[in-house]
Design an enzyme around this catalytic site. Structure first.
Site, mmCIF file in Angstrom:
data_model
loop_
_atom_site.group_PDB
_atom_site.id
_atom_site.type_symbol
_atom_site.label_atom_id
_atom_site.label_comp_id
_atom_site.label_asym_id
_atom_site.label_seq_id
_atom_site.Cartn_x
_atom_site.Cartn_y
_atom_site.Cartn_z
ATOM 1 N N GLU A 257 0.841 -1.203 0.000
ATOM 2 C CA GLU A 257 0.000 0.000 0.000
ATOM 3 C C GLU A 257 0.872 1.247 0.000
ATOM 4 O O GLU A 257 1.846 1.304 0.755
ATOM 5 C CB GLU A 257 -0.913 -0.015 1.231
ATOM 6 C CG GLU A 257 -1.936 -1.139 1.151
ATOM 7 C CD GLU A 257 -2.914 -1.180 2.329
ATOM 8 O OE1 GLU A 257 -2.862 -0.291 3.191
ATOM 9 O OE2 GLU A 257 -3.728 -2.103 2.374
ATOM 10 N N HIS A 275 -7.854 1.639 1.690
ATOM 11 C CA HIS A 275 -7.809 1.227 3.109
ATOM 12 C C HIS A 275 -8.692 2.144 3.965
ATOM 13 O O HIS A 275 -8.225 2.801 4.898
ATOM 14 C CB HIS A 275 -6.356 1.225 3.624
ATOM 15 C CG HIS A 275 -6.150 0.314 4.801
ATOM 16 N ND1 HIS A 275 -5.008 -0.430 4.966
ATOM 17 C CD2 HIS A 275 -6.935 0.025 5.867
ATOM 18 C CE1 HIS A 275 -5.100 -1.123 6.099
ATOM 19 N NE2 HIS A 275 -6.258 -0.859 6.659
HETATM 20 P P1 NAD Z 1 -11.012 -10.525 15.269
HETATM 21 O O1 NAD Z 1 -9.735 -10.891 15.934
HETATM 22 O O2 NAD Z 1 -12.186 -10.187 16.120
HETATM 23 O O3 NAD Z 1 -11.456 -11.691 14.261
HETATM 24 C C1 NAD Z 1 -10.576 -12.395 13.442
HETATM 25 C C2 NAD Z 1 -11.146 -13.795 13.280
HETATM 26 O O4 NAD Z 1 -10.366 -14.494 12.312
HETATM 27 C C3 NAD Z 1 -11.097 -14.623 14.576
HETATM 28 O O5 NAD Z 1 -12.389 -15.103 14.904
HETATM 29 C C4 NAD Z 1 -10.150 -15.774 14.248
HETATM 30 O O6 NAD Z 1 -10.529 -16.985 14.867
HETATM 31 C C5 NAD Z 1 -10.297 -15.850 12.737
HETATM 32 N N1 NAD Z 1 -9.177 -16.522 12.078
HETATM 33 C C6 NAD Z 1 -7.858 -16.446 12.361
HETATM 34 N N2 NAD Z 1 -7.152 -17.214 11.510
HETATM 35 C C7 NAD Z 1 -8.063 -17.795 10.684
HETATM 36 C C8 NAD Z 1 -7.956 -18.708 9.596
HETATM 37 N N3 NAD Z 1 -6.768 -19.187 9.188
HETATM 38 N N4 NAD Z 1 -9.086 -19.072 8.959
HETATM 39 C C9 NAD Z 1 -10.299 -18.597 9.350
HETATM 40 N N5 NAD Z 1 -10.463 -17.754 10.400
HETATM 41 C C10 NAD Z 1 -9.351 -17.364 11.037
HETATM 42 O O7 NAD Z 1 -10.664 -9.306 14.324
HETATM 43 P P2 NAD Z 1 -11.672 -8.324 13.585
HETATM 44 O O8 NAD Z 1 -11.872 -7.113 14.412
HETATM 45 O O9 NAD Z 1 -12.844 -9.077 13.107
HETATM 46 O O10 NAD Z 1 -10.753 -7.856 12.350
HETATM 47 C C11 NAD Z 1 -10.307 -8.786 11.381
HETATM 48 C C12 NAD Z 1 -9.180 -8.173 10.563
HETATM 49 O O11 NAD Z 1 -9.698 -7.120 9.784
HETATM 50 C C13 NAD Z 1 -8.089 -7.502 11.413
HETATM 51 O O12 NAD Z 1 -7.081 -8.430 11.787
HETATM 52 C C14 NAD Z 1 -7.545 -6.431 10.509
HETATM 53 O O13 NAD Z 1 -6.417 -6.912 9.821
HETATM 54 C C15 NAD Z 1 -8.667 -6.192 9.524
HETATM 55 N N6 NAD Z 1 -9.252 -4.834 9.627
HETATM 56 C C16 NAD Z 1 -9.204 -4.042 8.524
HETATM 57 C C17 NAD Z 1 -9.775 -2.797 8.573
HETATM 58 C C18 NAD Z 1 -9.709 -1.896 7.378
HETATM 59 O O14 NAD Z 1 -9.536 -0.710 7.540
HETATM 60 N N7 NAD Z 1 -9.868 -2.396 6.182
HETATM 61 C C19 NAD Z 1 -10.406 -2.339 9.735
HETATM 62 C C20 NAD Z 1 -10.437 -3.171 10.838
HETATM 63 C C21 NAD Z 1 -9.858 -4.441 10.770
HETATM 64 C C1 MLT Z 2 -7.115 -2.049 11.458
HETATM 65 O O1 MLT Z 2 -6.449 -3.081 11.492
HETATM 66 O O2 MLT Z 2 -7.678 -1.589 12.471
HETATM 67 C C2 MLT Z 2 -7.308 -1.374 10.157
HETATM 68 O O3 MLT Z 2 -6.359 -1.672 9.233
HETATM 69 C C3 MLT Z 2 -7.698 0.034 10.216
HETATM 70 C C4 MLT Z 2 -6.627 1.047 10.330
HETATM 71 O O4 MLT Z 2 -5.483 0.746 10.507
HETATM 72 O O5 MLT Z 2 -6.979 2.206 10.271
#
Ligand code: NAD
Ligand code: MLT
Length: 307
Positions: A257, A275
């Site tokens: 990114e 993102h």
């Molecule tokens: P979380 O920890 O609550 O949930 C992640 C889930 O993935 C867990 O239930 C875990 O058991 C599962 N998991 C782990 N490894 C796995 C696998 N190999 N196969 C299937 N399931 C698996 O996290 P969340 O709050 O739901 O967030 C998930 C991800 O989203 C974060 O780790 C982050 O990287 C990403 N995220 C991105 C943004 C964005 O801006 N685009 C925002 C928030 C989070």
């Molecule tokens: C996160 O993991 O919370 C997301 O990537 C969002 C962010 O970094 O802003």
């Protein structure tokens, strides 16, 4: 005690830190610039732009690193553990934002919204090209049933979708009140009309979707990745989008990114956002406040909430 904030976080979080300690906000620093100044700080607060490497931690006196968000894949956790540096994150504050963005992308895909907007703004009135499909009655595969995955599932049920989900670590009680079927990954890949990914980026999720997985999917499947770049193999995705095997894909996150050199951006059936999953005013205030409170707890030697 001194705290360095090296990415943009909401002022509300900085204000909380400032009430207790001296705070410097210095963003867009290179690794070398960080190495040079980190020695005088006790805490570092980042969002996702700063890559907190072993080199940065090596000669630091850091006691805690705070991540204003969920994913800690931009922090070398092994190096932090070796140095005895506590890492805290803010796992709850952006769940709503990320799940709403996922639903926005799901709808944008189903109804060709970005391309239709672009076409009309180019003064073309083309209704035939942008025939969409309905979400109602379709099957959504949810890979990763954590906070965001579960929220997406609930919202999609509200849209009349059937949910097939895969998460090998989920505890039954966490999903017993949601009308979803938890199955193995192959069943999600084979049976879903749309598949959305909500797993963290780890060694086991890196490229968990590649050529083999695409071949198992329904022809014309649509994918959404609002979690992390690297979960879907981008080269294989390019081929799958080009051939039409995958009819459309929406990516909020990329292996590198910004992905400005990526050929994916040239494909009309690829929707891309920079993102933005957590980019709402509410989420940014929430994660900044949560992480600031935990960083202060850590510096005071108190129990932290999100280690
Ligand atoms: P979380 O920890 O609550 O949930 C992640 C889930 O993935 C867990 O239930 C875990 O058991 C599962 N998991 C782990 N490894 C796995 C696998 N190999 N196969 C299937 N399931 C698996 O996290 P969340 O709050 O739901 O967030 C998930 C991800 O989203 C974060 O780790 C982050 O990287 C990403 N995220 C991105 C943004 C964005 O801006 N685009 C925002 C928030 C989070
Ligand atoms: C996160 O993991 O919370 C997301 O990537 C969002 C962010 O970094 O802003």
């Amino acid at each position: 005690m001194k705290i360095l904030v090296s990415d943009d976080i909401a002022q509300e979080g900085i204000d909380i830190l400032n009430q207790e300690y001296q705070v410097d906000v210095k963003t867009k620093l290179s690794e070398d610039e960080l190495v040079e100044i980190i020695g005088s700080y006790d805490a570092l607060v980042v969002r996702s732009a700063t890559k907190v490497t072993a080199k940065i931690m090596e000669n630091s006196n850091l006691k805690v690193i705070g991540r204003a968000g969920v994913g800690v894949d931009n922090i070398d956790l092994e190096a932090a553990t070796k140095k005895g540096i506590l890492v805290v994150n803010a796992p709850e504050g952006n769940t709503t934002a990320a799940s709403e963005h996922t639903i926005a992308l799901l709808m944008a895909l189903a109804r060709n919204i970005p391309e239709a907007v672009r076409s009309l703004k180019n003064k073309v009135w083309d209704r035939k090209r942008f025939m969409g499909i309905e979400l109602n009655g379709k099957t959504l595969g949810v890979v990763g049933l954590g906070r965001i995955g579960r929220e997406v599932a609930k919202k999609a049920i509200g849209l009349g979708m059937n949910i097939l989900a895969y998460d090998p670590y989920i505890i039954k009680q966490q999903v017993e009140n949601i009308d979803i079927k938890v199955v193995d990954l192959d069943s999600v890949l084979k049976e879903a009309d749309f598949i959305t990914f909500h797993v963290p980026l780890t060694k086991s999720t890196y490229h968990m979707v590649g050529e083999k997985e695409f071949s198992m999917m329904k022809d014309g499947v649509m994918l959404i990745n609002c979690a992390r770049g690297g979960i879907i193999d981008e080269e294989a995705l390019y081929e799958a989008l080009k051939s039409g095997k995958v009819a459309g894909c929406a990516l909020d996150v990329f292996e590198k990114e910004p992905p400005l050199e990526s050929p994916l951006l040239d494909l009309p059936n690829l929707i891309a956002t920079p993102h933005l999953g957590a980019s709402t005013q509410e989420a940014q205030v929430s994660v900044a406040v949560d992480v600031a409170k935990d960083v202060i707890r850590a510096l005071k030697g108190e129990m932290v909430k999100n280690p």
